[in-house]
Scaffold this active site. Structure first.
Site, PDB file in Angstrom:
ATOM      1  N   ASP A 196       0.813  -1.211   0.000  1.00 49.30           N
ATOM      2  CA  ASP A 196       0.000   0.000   0.000  1.00 49.30           C
ATOM      3  C   ASP A 196       0.852   1.269   0.000  1.00 49.30           C
ATOM      4  O   ASP A 196       2.070   1.227   0.190  1.00 49.30           O
ATOM      5  CB  ASP A 196      -0.975  -0.004   1.194  1.00 49.30           C
ATOM      6  CG  ASP A 196      -0.295  -0.412   2.503  1.00 49.30           C
ATOM      7  OD1 ASP A 196       0.943  -0.370   2.585  1.00 49.30           O
ATOM      8  OD2 ASP A 196      -1.023  -0.763   3.446  1.00 49.30           O
ATOM      9  N   ASP A 234      -7.693  -2.601  14.406  1.00 55.12           N
ATOM     10  CA  ASP A 234      -9.077  -2.921  14.024  1.00 55.12           C
ATOM     11  C   ASP A 234      -9.161  -4.152  13.118  1.00 55.12           C
ATOM     12  O   ASP A 234     -10.204  -4.435  12.547  1.00 55.12           O
ATOM     13  CB  ASP A 234      -9.742  -1.715  13.340  1.00 55.12           C
ATOM     14  CG  ASP A 234      -9.007  -1.292  12.066  1.00 55.12           C
ATOM     15  OD1 ASP A 234      -8.025  -1.964  11.672  1.00 55.12           O
ATOM     16  OD2 ASP A 234      -9.421  -0.278  11.458  1.00 55.12           O
ATOM     17  N   HIS A 291      -7.360  -4.639  10.308  1.00 53.95           N
ATOM     18  CA  HIS A 291      -7.106  -4.438   8.870  1.00 53.95           C
ATOM     19  C   HIS A 291      -5.783  -5.048   8.435  1.00 53.95           C
ATOM     20  O   HIS A 291      -4.843  -5.164   9.225  1.00 53.95           O
ATOM     21  CB  HIS A 291      -7.225  -2.958   8.474  1.00 53.95           C
ATOM     22  CG  HIS A 291      -6.110  -2.061   8.887  1.00 53.95           C
ATOM     23  ND1 HIS A 291      -6.272  -1.028   9.769  1.00 53.95           N
ATOM     24  CD2 HIS A 291      -4.805  -2.010   8.507  1.00 53.95           C
ATOM     25  CE1 HIS A 291      -5.125  -0.392   9.916  1.00 53.95           C
ATOM     26  NE2 HIS A 291      -4.215  -0.962   9.170  1.00 53.95           N
ATOM     27  N   GLU A 314      -9.684  -1.782   5.344  1.00 54.93           N
ATOM     28  CA  GLU A 314     -10.342  -1.482   6.614  1.00 54.93           C
ATOM     29  C   GLU A 314     -11.572  -2.376   6.806  1.00 54.93           C
ATOM     30  O   GLU A 314     -12.036  -3.020   5.860  1.00 54.93           O
ATOM     31  CB  GLU A 314     -10.772  -0.003   6.618  1.00 54.93           C
ATOM     32  CG  GLU A 314      -9.606   0.983   6.571  1.00 54.93           C
ATOM     33  CD  GLU A 314      -8.866   1.127   7.905  1.00 54.93           C
ATOM     34  OE1 GLU A 314      -8.853   0.167   8.704  1.00 54.93           O
ATOM     35  OE2 GLU A 314      -8.290   2.210   8.139  1.00 54.93           O
TER      36      GLU A 314
END
Ligand code: GLP
Length: 262
Positions: free
Chosen positions: A67, A136, A138, A143
């Site tokens: 990314d 979280d 991810h 996400e």
């Protein structure tokens, strides 16, 4: 999934480095999928050491990073491109032509993302993907609620991820980009082997949900339960909420020696 609980992050990172090194020795033109963030730093340090002291040769390796932030030039000190060159690539003998990191400055993002996917396919696909995990759940920048079928595309970060990553932006949440380009979950799942590293108690809930919770888009990493060769490499604190921690240790201790770095 194979869960490997280590005494600390350094032992875990050295173990992960042995898996990478074995692949690169057996397949010198291996395709590596690489991650940023603080988690893989010790893994990269160990690979740099193996290169310097044991001649681990990256000259024919190809890499694809997961990314990049949209709007940051590749030279920008906070870009993932800069991170990778600073922390890893400049200290091994990888061929710069074989390094692929999403470009956060492109104007036609969908066309660029399609081309990134084609490049991965043309390289023969990722042999080994390194992953960290967000608090979280991810992976990459996929996400919660990202489609499990998703491919490389633009995503918007959650507020929590913006806050978590502010440490890389002089602790100023206001300047953390809101958008990124990330490999999709479908892209990641096509890697032949996956090594997910997680350290620290901040990751313990995400790891418990990933390994022992239901497979759900709210916990993107939980899809790894469907991957045939995913290794989850933890330190003690990241493993703290696993119900079957004693079982994972027992499995690992009982493995024949020839399997232990696998
Ligand atoms: C970012 C990256 C992820 C990484 C995550 C965790 O969101 N895009 O690839 O896994 O941060 O970062 P850290 O390793 O610093 O906890």
């Amino acid at each position: 999934m194979e869960v490997i609980i280590n005494s600390d992050a350094r032992v875990a990172s050295e173990r992960a480095a042995r898996v990478v090194a074995r692949l690169v020795r057996e397949k010198p033109d291996a395709v590596l999928g690489l991650a940023t963030g603080s988690t893989p730093l010790m893994l990269y340090e160990e690979l740099i050491r193996l290169h310097a002291q044991e001649g681990l040769d990256f000259s024919r390796v190809t890499s694809f990073n997961l990314d990049e932030y949209v709007g940051l030039d590749s030279d920008h000190k906070w870009s993932y491109n800069h991170f990778m060159w600073d922390k890893f690539f400049s200290r091994i003998n990888i061929n710069p032509d074989n390094v692929n990191i999403p470009d956060g400055m492109v104007t036609d993002i969908p066309a660029y993302c399609d081309a990134y996917e084609r490049q991965i396919a043309q390289s023969g696909g990722v042999d080994l993907q390194i992953l960290g995990i967000g608090a979280d759940g991810h992976i990459g920048f996929n996400e919660p609620t990202s489609s499990f079928a998703s491919r490389t595309r633009i995503k918007t970060l959650t507020r929590r991820t913006v806050a978590d990553n502010a440490c890389f932006f002089d602790d100023d949440e206001a300047i953390v980009p809101r958008h990124c380009i990330t490999m999709g979950i479908g892209t990641i799942m096509e890697s032949r082997t996956i090594l997910l590293l997680a350290f620290g108690e901040n990751k313990a809930d995400a790891i418990a949900a990933t390994v022992e919770g239901p497979v759900a888009a709210m916990v993107p990493a939980s899809i790894l339960q469907h991957h045939a060769d995913a290794k989850i490499i933890l330190d003690e604190s990241a493993s703290a909420r696993l119900q079957l921690a004693a079982y994972y240790r027992w499995v690992y201790e009982g493995k024949p020696e020839w399997q232990q770095d696998a």
